[in-house]
Design a protein around this motif. Structure first.
Motif, PDB file in Angstrom:
ATOM      1  N   PRO A   1      13.801  18.095  11.812  1.00  0.00           N
ATOM      2  CA  PRO A   1      12.429  18.223  11.305  1.00  0.00           C
ATOM      3  C   PRO A   1      11.783  16.859  11.110  1.00  0.00           C
ATOM      4  O   PRO A   1      12.435  15.911  10.691  1.00  0.00           O
ATOM      5  CB  PRO A   1      12.612  18.942   9.956  1.00  0.00           C
ATOM      6  N   ARG A   2      10.507  16.768  11.423  1.00  0.00           N
ATOM      7  CA  ARG A   2       9.810  15.496  11.327  1.00  0.00           C
ATOM      8  C   ARG A   2       9.686  15.021   9.899  1.00  0.00           C
ATOM      9  O   ARG A   2       9.760  13.838   9.608  1.00  0.00           O
ATOM     10  CB  ARG A   2       8.418  15.629  11.969  1.00  0.00           C
ATOM     11  N   THR A   3       9.447  15.972   8.988  1.00  0.00           N
ATOM     12  CA  THR A   3       9.306  15.591   7.585  1.00  0.00           C
ATOM     13  C   THR A   3      10.275  16.386   6.717  1.00  0.00           C
ATOM     14  O   THR A   3       9.910  17.429   6.218  1.00  0.00           O
ATOM     15  CB  THR A   3       7.895  15.870   7.081  1.00  0.00           C
ATOM     16  N   PRO A   4      11.492  15.878   6.510  1.00  0.00           N
ATOM     17  CA  PRO A   4      12.442  16.591   5.646  1.00  0.00           C
ATOM     18  C   PRO A   4      11.912  16.671   4.218  1.00  0.00           C
ATOM     19  O   PRO A   4      11.264  15.753   3.752  1.00  0.00           O
ATOM     20  CB  PRO A   4      13.705  15.715   5.714  1.00  0.00           C
ATOM     21  N   LEU A   5      12.201  17.761   3.568  1.00  0.00           N
ATOM     22  CA  LEU A   5      11.657  17.975   2.238  1.00  0.00           C
ATOM     23  C   LEU A   5      12.328  17.110   1.193  1.00  0.00           C
ATOM     24  O   LEU A   5      11.700  16.653   0.262  1.00  0.00           O
ATOM     25  CB  LEU A   5      11.822  19.453   1.856  1.00  0.00           C
TER      26      LEU A   5
ATOM     27  N   ALA B   1       1.973  11.234  -3.389  1.00  0.00           N
ATOM     28  CA  ALA B   1       1.074  12.165  -4.078  1.00  0.00           C
ATOM     29  C   ALA B   1       1.255  12.050  -5.589  1.00  0.00           C
ATOM     30  O   ALA B   1       0.281  12.074  -6.351  1.00  0.00           O
ATOM     31  CB  ALA B   1       1.338  13.590  -3.607  1.00  0.00           C
ATOM     32  N   SER B   2       2.504  11.916  -6.042  1.00  0.00           N
ATOM     33  CA  SER B   2       2.767  11.739  -7.470  1.00  0.00           C
ATOM     34  C   SER B   2       2.147  10.443  -7.974  1.00  0.00           C
ATOM     35  O   SER B   2       1.539  10.395  -9.058  1.00  0.00           O
ATOM     36  CB  SER B   2       4.278  11.722  -7.725  1.00  0.00           C
ATOM     37  N   TRP B   3       2.309   9.366  -7.204  1.00  0.00           N
ATOM     38  CA  TRP B   3       1.724   8.065  -7.567  1.00  0.00           C
ATOM     39  C   TRP B   3       0.212   8.175  -7.719  1.00  0.00           C
ATOM     40  O   TRP B   3      -0.363   7.729  -8.709  1.00  0.00           O
ATOM     41  CB  TRP B   3       2.104   7.043  -6.506  1.00  0.00           C
TER      42      TRP B   3
ATOM     43  N   ARG C   1       0.834  -1.200   0.000  1.00  0.00           N
ATOM     44  CA  ARG C   1       0.000   0.000   0.000  1.00  0.00           C
ATOM     45  C   ARG C   1       0.868   1.249   0.000  1.00  0.00           C
ATOM     46  O   ARG C   1       1.700   1.440   0.887  1.00  0.00           O
ATOM     47  CB  ARG C   1      -0.921   0.009   1.227  1.00  0.00           C
ATOM     48  N   ARG C   2       0.663   2.105  -0.989  1.00  0.00           N
ATOM     49  CA  ARG C   2       1.444   3.328  -1.107  1.00  0.00           C
ATOM     50  C   ARG C   2       0.654   4.510  -0.534  1.00  0.00           C
ATOM     51  O   ARG C   2       0.213   5.400  -1.235  1.00  0.00           O
ATOM     52  CB  ARG C   2       1.803   3.586  -2.564  1.00  0.00           C
ATOM     53  N   GLY C   3       0.447   4.479   0.769  1.00  0.00           N
ATOM     54  CA  GLY C   3      -0.261   5.546   1.447  1.00  0.00           C
ATOM     55  C   GLY C   3      -1.755   5.297   1.527  1.00  0.00           C
ATOM     56  O   GLY C   3      -2.319   4.447   0.838  1.00  0.00           O
ATOM     57  N   ALA C   4      -2.405   6.085   2.381  1.00  0.00           N
ATOM     58  CA  ALA C   4      -3.835   5.895   2.633  1.00  0.00           C
ATOM     59  C   ALA C   4      -4.684   6.140   1.393  1.00  0.00           C
ATOM     60  O   ALA C   4      -5.772   5.588   1.263  1.00  0.00           O
ATOM     61  CB  ALA C   4      -4.276   6.820   3.762  1.00  0.00           C
ATOM     62  N   GLY C   5      -4.208   6.975   0.478  1.00  0.00           N
ATOM     63  CA  GLY C   5      -4.993   7.288  -0.713  1.00  0.00           C
ATOM     64  C   GLY C   5      -4.585   6.519  -1.943  1.00  0.00           C
ATOM     65  O   GLY C   5      -4.936   6.919  -3.064  1.00  0.00           O
TER      66      GLY C   5
ATOM     67  N   ARG D   1      14.928   9.977  -3.675  1.00  0.00           N
ATOM     68  CA  ARG D   1      15.424  11.337  -3.427  1.00  0.00           C
ATOM     69  C   ARG D   1      14.361  12.328  -2.969  1.00  0.00           C
ATOM     70  O   ARG D   1      14.652  13.524  -2.869  1.00  0.00           O
ATOM     71  CB  ARG D   1      16.137  11.906  -4.671  1.00  0.00           C
ATOM     72  N   VAL D   2      13.149  11.894  -2.728  1.00  0.00           N
ATOM     73  CA  VAL D   2      12.126  12.809  -2.229  1.00  0.00           C
ATOM     74  C   VAL D   2      11.438  12.177  -1.031  1.00  0.00           C
ATOM     75  O   VAL D   2      11.546  10.977  -0.795  1.00  0.00           O
ATOM     76  CB  VAL D   2      11.071  13.138  -3.305  1.00  0.00           C
ATOM     77  N   HIS D   3      10.735  12.996  -0.286  1.00  0.00           N
ATOM     78  CA  HIS D   3      10.018  12.459   0.860  1.00  0.00           C
ATOM     79  C   HIS D   3       8.865  11.579   0.406  1.00  0.00           C
ATOM     80  O   HIS D   3       8.256  11.810  -0.636  1.00  0.00           O
ATOM     81  CB  HIS D   3       9.487  13.598   1.732  1.00  0.00           C
ATOM     82  N   THR D   4       8.569  10.584   1.204  1.00  0.00           N
ATOM     83  CA  THR D   4       7.530   9.618   0.857  1.00  0.00           C
ATOM     84  C   THR D   4       6.187  10.290   0.592  1.00  0.00           C
ATOM     85  O   THR D   4       5.437   9.868  -0.291  1.00  0.00           O
ATOM     86  CB  THR D   4       7.387   8.577   1.983  1.00  0.00           C
ATOM     87  N   ILE D   5       5.876  11.324   1.345  1.00  0.00           N
ATOM     88  CA  ILE D   5       4.593  12.011   1.171  1.00  0.00           C
ATOM     89  C   ILE D   5       4.471  12.560  -0.252  1.00  0.00           C
ATOM     90  O   ILE D   5       3.440  12.424  -0.912  1.00  0.00           O
ATOM     91  CB  ILE D   5       4.438  13.145   2.212  1.00  0.00           C
TER      92      ILE D   5
END
Length: 311
Positions: free
Chosen positions: A301-305, A144-146, A31-35, A136-140
């Protein structure tokens, strides 16, 4: 053991194993995230997923029907192929007799979650695209791209899905997505180029599912832009590799170090720390995750960019 039949509500099959199967935790890496447009979970315990088999598209619903049993129902032209391969997906044939957890936390995690299995979808390109998107990017951002690309270019999932779902695009579709569309989905040229190059040789990449794990890793790394980390992420989902350690991950070495040694370590130290667990290093990491033992102090930071280490 398995039983199966076909009805107007889809093809059905139940598989049983000689030891526990923890369906929810086993399926979680898919699963690639809740959405994720390809994945849904429902309050009645159903795990729904849409996929593209060699024989066609499929939507399947899996449910834990006993400590050692999983019930499945599938729709679409790929339903029969999926159900035939269900024991392989859940790695019901895997041999864990040689797994020696060693560290007390891994021992305890294994005791608590004896039903955690590896995953072997056999769908190499399906696992490749989201793994490349996470480079190279944050999972969030990657997820979103996926979501954006699958909703736009995927096709509606067959069957009575609990909510609208999409089957991931095929390799030819990924290959022909315009560069400016990738850009609008926040996918930089390097990652989009890797996806396009991989799509051009998708048939050869799918052959990795029939190779040894070492041979499969070498085949995947032939694609410019796919390295050790990406190959491991693919192997964890498509190939059932219990040793596919995500070396180069932005967080993993630190998590392993703080969890097992009480201090931060780099990739080399992590590999050395986990060496006694070979060929089950990824299994050990998953056990620590599902048991809630995996940790690291929050110094920044909790969510690095940007994650510069994922290659």
């Amino acid at each position: 053991m398995a039983v199966g039949s076909r009805s107007g509500d889809g093809a059905v099959r139940t598989v049983t194993a000689d030891r526990a199967v923890d369906l929810a935790h086993t399926l979680a890496p898919l699963r690639r995230g809740a959405g994720d447009p390809c994945h849904r979970t429902t309050a009645d315990g159903g795990h729904w997923r849409a996929a593209r088999m060699a024989s066609g598209v499929v939507t399947y619903r899996l449910e834990q029907s006993g400590p050692c049993a999983v019930a499945a129902r599938a729709w679409g032209t790929g339903a029969s192929e999926f159900l035939d391969g269900l024991p392989g997906l859940l790695c019901l044939d895997e041999d864990v007799s040689g797994f020696e957890p060693v560290h007390p936390k891994i021992v305890e995690a294994h005791r608590r979650f004896p039903g955690l299995r590896m995953l072997r979808t056999g769908l190499v390109f399906e696992a490749l695209v989201p793994a490349v998107l996470e480079q190279r990017v944050h999972t969030i951002s990657a997820r979103a791209s996926w979501r954006q690309l699958v909703w736009k270019f995927g096709e509606p999932a067959p069957g009575p899905t609990p909510a609208p779902m999409r089957v991931p695009p095929d390799a030819d579709t990924w290959r022909h997505i315009p560069s400016w569309v990738y850009h609008r989905a926040n996918v930089d040229p390097q990652r989009s180029r890797t996806i396009v190059l991989a799509a051009r040789m998708a048939d050869k990449l799918e052959q990795a599912a029939t190779m040894t794990h070492a041979e499969a890793a070498r085949r995947l790394c032939v694609v410019p832009g796919i390295g050790v980390w990406t190959a491991a992420e693919i192997a964890q989902r498509a190939l059932g590799d219990p040793d596919a350690l995500s070396v180069g991950d932005f967080h993993l070495a630190s998590i392993v170090g703080w969890t097992l040694l009480g201090r931060a370590v780099d990739d080399d130290e992590m590999v050395g720390c986990l060496e006694p667990l070979r060929p089950h290093r990824y299994r050990a990491v998953r056990l620590l995750e599902v048991a809630g033992f995996a940790r690291k102090p929050k110094f920044g930071p909790r969510t690095p960019l940007v994650d510069h280490s994922r290659i």
